[in-house]
Scaffold this active site. Sequence first.
Site, PDB file in Angstrom:
ATOM      1  N   ARG A 122       0.861  -1.190   0.000  1.00  0.00           N
ATOM      2  CA  ARG A 122       0.000   0.000   0.000  1.00  0.00           C
ATOM      3  C   ARG A 122       0.897   1.239   0.000  1.00  0.00           C
ATOM      4  NH1 ARG A 122      -5.099   0.035   3.764  1.00  0.00           N
ATOM      5  NH2 ARG A 122      -5.774   1.470   2.136  1.00  0.00           N
TER       6      ARG A 122
ATOM      7  N   ASP B 236      -2.458   9.034   7.922  1.00  0.00           N
ATOM      8  CA  ASP B 236      -1.626   8.027   7.247  1.00  0.00           C
ATOM      9  C   ASP B 236      -0.236   8.567   6.932  1.00  0.00           C
ATOM     10  OD1 ASP B 236      -4.508   7.070   6.672  1.00  0.00           O
ATOM     11  OD2 ASP B 236      -3.187   5.372   6.243  1.00  0.00           O
TER      12      ASP B 236
ATOM     13  N   ASN C 168      -5.159  11.354   4.994  1.00  0.00           N
ATOM     14  CA  ASN C 168      -5.994  10.431   5.772  1.00  0.00           C
ATOM     15  C   ASN C 168      -7.149   9.971   4.885  1.00  0.00           C
ATOM     16  OD1 ASN C 168      -6.510   9.095   8.342  1.00  0.00           O
ATOM     17  ND2 ASN C 168      -8.328  10.384   8.469  1.00  0.00           N
ATOM     18  N   LYS C 169      -7.964   9.098   5.425  1.00  0.00           N
ATOM     19  CA  LYS C 169      -9.057   8.493   4.658  1.00  0.00           C
ATOM     20  C   LYS C 169      -9.866   9.527   3.874  1.00  0.00           C
ATOM     21  CE  LYS C 169      -9.686   5.034   4.301  1.00  0.00           C
ATOM     22  NZ  LYS C 169      -9.015   4.404   3.132  1.00  0.00           N
TER      23      LYS C 169
HETATM   24  O1  MRU Z   1      -7.579   2.297   4.159  1.00  0.00           O
HETATM   25  P1  MRU Z   1      -7.364   2.170   5.636  1.00  0.00           P
HETATM   26  O2  MRU Z   1      -8.506   1.534   6.355  1.00  0.00           O
HETATM   27  O3  MRU Z   1      -6.040   1.529   5.957  1.00  0.00           O
HETATM   28  O4  MRU Z   1      -7.286   3.684   6.122  1.00  0.00           O
HETATM   29  C1  MRU Z   1      -7.160   3.969   7.482  1.00  0.00           C
HETATM   30  C2  MRU Z   1      -7.153   5.420   7.776  1.00  0.00           C
HETATM   31  O5  MRU Z   1      -7.247   6.259   6.910  1.00  0.00           O
HETATM   32  C3  MRU Z   1      -6.913   5.815   9.192  1.00  0.00           C
HETATM   33  O6  MRU Z   1      -7.589   7.002   9.497  1.00  0.00           O
HETATM   34  C4  MRU Z   1      -5.402   6.030   9.419  1.00  0.00           C
HETATM   35  O7  MRU Z   1      -4.685   4.945   8.913  1.00  0.00           O
HETATM   36  C5  MRU Z   1      -5.077   6.230  10.836  1.00  0.00           C
HETATM   37  S1  MRU Z   1      -5.305   4.728  11.762  1.00  0.00           S
HETATM   38  C6  MRU Z   1      -4.774   5.000  13.345  1.00  0.00           C
END
Ligand code: MRU
Length: 355
Positions: free
Chosen positions: A93, A243, A253-254
Site C-alpha cells: 500500500r 496516514d 488520511n481516509k
Molecule cells: O484504508 P485504511 O482503512 O487503511 O485507512 C485507514 C485510515 O485512513 C486511518 O484514518 C489512518 O490509517 C489512521 S489509523 C490509526
Amino acid sequence: MRRLKDIRPIELEDKKLKVLNQLKLPTEVEWLELDSYEEIAKSIEDMVVRGAPLIGIVASYGFAIGINQIFKEKGYIDIVESEKVLNRLKSTRPTAVNLFWALNRMWNKLTKYLAEERSSGEIVDLLFKEAERIDLEDYHANKSIGGYGQVLLKEKCNILTHCNTGALATSGWGTALGVIRSAYESGKDITVYVDETRPYLQGSRLTAWELVQEGIPHYLITDNSAGFLMSKGVIDAVIVGADRITRNGDVANKIGTYTLSILAEYHDIPFYVAAPTSTFDLETSSGDQIPIEERSEEEVKRCGKNLVAPDDTEVKNYSFDVTPASKITAIITEKGIISHVDEEHITKFLKYRGI
Ligand code: MRU
C-alpha cells in the site's frame, strides 16, 4: 474511573502471525494464521488488516517471517532474497508512511546484525524481537496520545470521527479513537458520531463494532450528514487519524477527511489529528507529494456483494485525501500536542524530542 478492555487485532504465536480478519467484521470474528511473508503482504493489500500503524506492525512481523523462511530454505540469510521480501512488503500500500518507516527500521537492523556477523538463527530471533518492540511501542504511544488528547475534550461533548482509528488500526488502543477511549475511561460524558466511511465502511463495520464492544455511546451517521449536524451545533470537535504527515503539517488520511476539515473550519469547530510520531514524513515537504492510493472500482460499485451501480459505470476510487495544515487545530502525538501546525513548529517539536 471506567476500565475498558483491550482489543488486540494480531497475536504472534510460534513465529506465525494470527490476525483478526477485518473483512469479516462486524458479522463474524475470524482469526487467520499467516506463516509466510507473501500471505502477510496479501493480507495488507486485501485489507484483512488495515490502518496506518497496524500496517507497519504487521509488515515488521512479515519481514521477520520472510527472513526466517529464507534461513529455513537456504540455511543462511541471503541478502538479495531479503531485499525481495522487503520490496514485496513495501509494494502493498502506498500512502501510509508507517509501512515504510517500520520496514526501514527492520532492514537497518538486519544489515547491522549481518555486519556484526551474528548467526542466522540469532538474527531471526532478534528480528522477531524488533517487530515485537515496534508493536509494543505503538501501544504505549497510543496510550500517551490518549492521555494528551483527552485533556482537549470538554467534560460533556459530541465528537465526530471518520474511518477506523481504533484498536483495529493499531496495536490495540487507537489514535483518534484512542483519545475518545481515554476520555471515556476518565469519566467524560462522550457521544461519538461515527461516519460510515464509504466505500470501505471502516466506520460502520469497524469503529461502531469497537464502540459496541466498549459500551461507548455513539451514533452511526452517513458520511454526508456531517455538515447538517455541525450546522445544528451538535458536534463539539472532530478527531481523525493520519496516514502521513508531511514536514509542513499537511495530513493524508481516509478520503473525506479534507471535506470534514473545511466543514469544521466553516462552523468554527476544532479539528484534531491524532497520530504517533512514526506517521511524520519529514522527507516530504508538502501534501501534494504524497502518493494517493486508488483502489478497485468494485469497492464503489458494490455494497457487499450487491451491485449498487450499473456494472459498466466508470469509477474513481481514491482511498485518501490531503488536509492542509492550515485547517488543523492541533496534532496530538505521544510526545505532546503540536498546536501551531506548520513547518517551523513541527520541526522544532520533533527536534527537541529527539525525533
Ligand atoms: O484504508 P485504511 O482503512 O487503511 O485507512 C485507514 C485510515 O485512513 C486511518 O484514518 C489512518 O490509517 C489512521 S489509523 C490509526
